[in-house]
Design a protein around this motif. Structure first.
Motif, PDB file in Angstrom:
ATOM      1  N   CYS A  12       0.867  -1.174   0.000  1.00  0.00           N
ATOM      2  CA  CYS A  12       0.000   0.000   0.000  1.00  0.00           C
ATOM      3  C   CYS A  12       0.910   1.232   0.000  1.00  0.00           C
ATOM      4  N   TYR A  13       0.295   2.390  -0.120  1.00  0.00           N
ATOM      5  CA  TYR A  13       1.044   3.651  -0.179  1.00  0.00           C
ATOM      6  C   TYR A  13       1.970   3.834   1.034  1.00  0.00           C
ATOM      7  N   GLY A  14       1.417   3.566   2.241  1.00  0.00           N
ATOM      8  CA  GLY A  14       2.191   3.818   3.470  1.00  0.00           C
ATOM      9  C   GLY A  14       3.395   2.893   3.594  1.00  0.00           C
ATOM     10  N   VAL A  15       3.227   1.650   3.175  1.00  0.00           N
ATOM     11  CA  VAL A  15       4.328   0.686   3.266  1.00  0.00           C
ATOM     12  C   VAL A  15       5.400   1.015   2.224  1.00  0.00           C
ATOM     13  N   SER A  69       5.700   2.423   9.598  1.00  0.00           N
ATOM     14  CA  SER A  69       4.426   3.008   9.155  1.00  0.00           C
ATOM     15  C   SER A  69       3.315   2.940  10.207  1.00  0.00           C
ATOM     16  N   CYS A  92       2.946   6.250   8.459  1.00  0.00           N
ATOM     17  CA  CYS A  92       2.051   6.510   7.323  1.00  0.00           C
ATOM     18  C   CYS A  92       1.206   7.757   7.631  1.00  0.00           C
ATOM     19  N   HIS A  94      -1.737   8.460   6.945  1.00  0.00           N
ATOM     20  CA  HIS A  94      -3.100   8.108   7.396  1.00  0.00           C
ATOM     21  C   HIS A  94      -3.095   7.757   8.890  1.00  0.00           C
ATOM     22  N   VAL A  95      -2.039   7.065   9.321  1.00  0.00           N
ATOM     23  CA  VAL A  95      -1.926   6.706  10.742  1.00  0.00           C
ATOM     24  C   VAL A  95      -1.691   7.978  11.561  1.00  0.00           C
ATOM     25  N   THR A 158      -6.822   2.456  11.158  1.00  0.00           N
ATOM     26  CA  THR A 158      -6.909   2.759   9.722  1.00  0.00           C
ATOM     27  C   THR A 158      -7.339   1.554   8.888  1.00  0.00           C
ATOM     28  N   THR A 159      -7.016   0.347   9.363  1.00  0.00           N
ATOM     29  CA  THR A 159      -7.299  -0.837   8.545  1.00  0.00           C
ATOM     30  C   THR A 159      -8.650  -1.502   8.858  1.00  0.00           C
ATOM     31  N   CYS A 186      -8.369   3.988   6.191  1.00  0.00           N
ATOM     32  CA  CYS A 186      -7.676   4.122   4.903  1.00  0.00           C
ATOM     33  C   CYS A 186      -8.275   3.095   3.950  1.00  0.00           C
ATOM     34  N   ALA A 188      -6.960   1.375   1.520  1.00  0.00           N
ATOM     35  CA  ALA A 188      -6.088   0.332   0.951  1.00  0.00           C
ATOM     36  C   ALA A 188      -6.551  -1.077   1.336  1.00  0.00           C
ATOM     37  N   THR A 189      -6.876  -1.273   2.603  1.00  0.00           N
ATOM     38  CA  THR A 189      -7.241  -2.608   3.066  1.00  0.00           C
ATOM     39  C   THR A 189      -8.547  -3.068   2.419  1.00  0.00           C
TER      40      THR A 189
HETATM   41  S1  SF4 Z   1      -2.876   3.359   6.767  1.00  0.00           S
HETATM   42 FE1  SF4 Z   1      -3.315   2.428   4.773  1.00  0.00          FE
HETATM   43  S2  SF4 Z   1      -1.729   3.213   3.397  1.00  0.00           S
HETATM   44 FE2  SF4 Z   1      -1.052   3.578   5.507  1.00  0.00          FE
HETATM   45  S3  SF4 Z   1       0.187   1.815   6.055  1.00  0.00           S
HETATM   46 FE3  SF4 Z   1      -1.866   1.383   6.788  1.00  0.00          FE
HETATM   47  S4  SF4 Z   1      -2.848   0.280   5.080  1.00  0.00           S
HETATM   48 FE4  SF4 Z   1      -1.021   1.249   4.265  1.00  0.00          FE
END
Ligand code: SF4
Length: 273
Positions: A12-15, A69, A92, A94-95, A158-159, A186, A188-189
């Motif tokens: 995902c973007y954050g990783v 992240s 990340c 988002h976090v 976030t997940t 977020c 992504a998940t």
């Molecule tokens: S918040 Fe989303 S983008 Fe950020 S690390 Fe977690 S899953 Fe990935």
């Protein structure tokens, strides 16, 4: 045999961002605090390039500490500064938003609720940004027993899936006259889960690639199992040709912490079988 990749899979973007930041500090003096991601192969690759990993700040006397992240609480930044360590923050965004939302809600005089998994490192970090005052609710049962309060503030891991988040929040709506809900989820998940389920319903076998210690990969495998025969594997070496016997269509998905090169190796091996 047709091999189909899920529409959304892998980093995902954050990783991606955290791995890039760690790679930029491969100088033999930098360490991540805890494994950068839940993928042993990626951790080993970074180690070989010169990025170590420590479980505790006590293990570092000098150098650079890289925050992964999932993020950490404010005390870790203070401790690292007091030790004279250079801090590189790969939390990340988002976090970070969820952490700062919890802080803001506490400053606004609210009892904070984090909807999330009690033992997850990200939830732990959000909890610490709430000045260790938040209540973590993981299930609807937890929410039912939550005590009423005058001012309530709600954030999410976030997940979390939106569905679970709103199921839990529904039990909190009558618990306060003044509620602020910050849905810090977020996408992504959810994107990975929805795409994996869709693919699993069209193929004979699903291969779910990712660390066995990765919660989001394990969840993907659990979801796919409901639709078709599913195997969770970490590397291409683990892929057994017997799994694909009599299969016309094979689907591949991967957790948010699974590197592209491992997905590529599994894909190629499937095509050779
Ligand atoms: S918040 Fe989303 S983008 Fe950020 S690390 Fe977690 S899953 Fe990935």
């Amino acid at each position: 045999m047709e091999v189909i990749l899920s529409e959304y899979l892998g980093f995902c973007y954050g990783v991606k961002r955290a791995i890039k930041i760690a790679g930029e500090h491969a100088d033999g003096k930098s360490c991540t605090l805890g494994p950068i991601i839940h993928n042993p192969q990626m951790v080993a690759r970074l180690q070989a390039e010169g990025v170590g990993s420590v479980e505790d700040l006590a293990a570092m006397e000098e150098g650079t500490i890289i925050i992964r992240s999932h993020g950490v609480g404010p005390q870790i930044y203070k401790k690292a500064q007091a030790k004279g360590l250079t801090i590189v923050d790969a939390t990340c965004p988002h976090v970070k938003k969820a952490q700062l939302s919890a802080k803001e809600l506490v400053e606004d005089g609210r009892q904070v609720v984090i909807v999330g998994e009690k033992k997850h490192p990200e939830v732990k970090s959000i909890f610490e940004w709430s000045n260790n005052s938040a209540t973590i609710l993981e299930t609807e049962e937890d929410a039912k027993t939550f005590a009423p309060c005058p001012k309530l503030g709600i954030v999410s891991q976030t997940t979390m899936s939106s569905e679970n988040f709103f199921k839990i929040v529904a039990h909190l709506l009558g618990k306060s006259q003044d509620i602020r809900i910050l849905r810090t989820i977020c996408t992504a998940t959810e994107q990975r889960q929805t795409a994996a389920l869709e693919l699993a319903s069209k193929v004979d076998v699903m291969l779910v690639i990712g660390g066995r210690n990765s919660a989001n990969t394990t969840r993907l495998a659990q979801l796919c199992e409901k639709k078709c025969k599913t195997h969770h594997l970490e590397t291409a070496e683990e892929l057994s040709p017997e799994w694909l016997e009599n299969a016309n269509k094979v689907g591949i998905t991967a957790g948010a912490s699974t590197p592209d090169w491992i997905i590529g190796e599994v894909y190629k091996k499937c095509q050779r079988i």
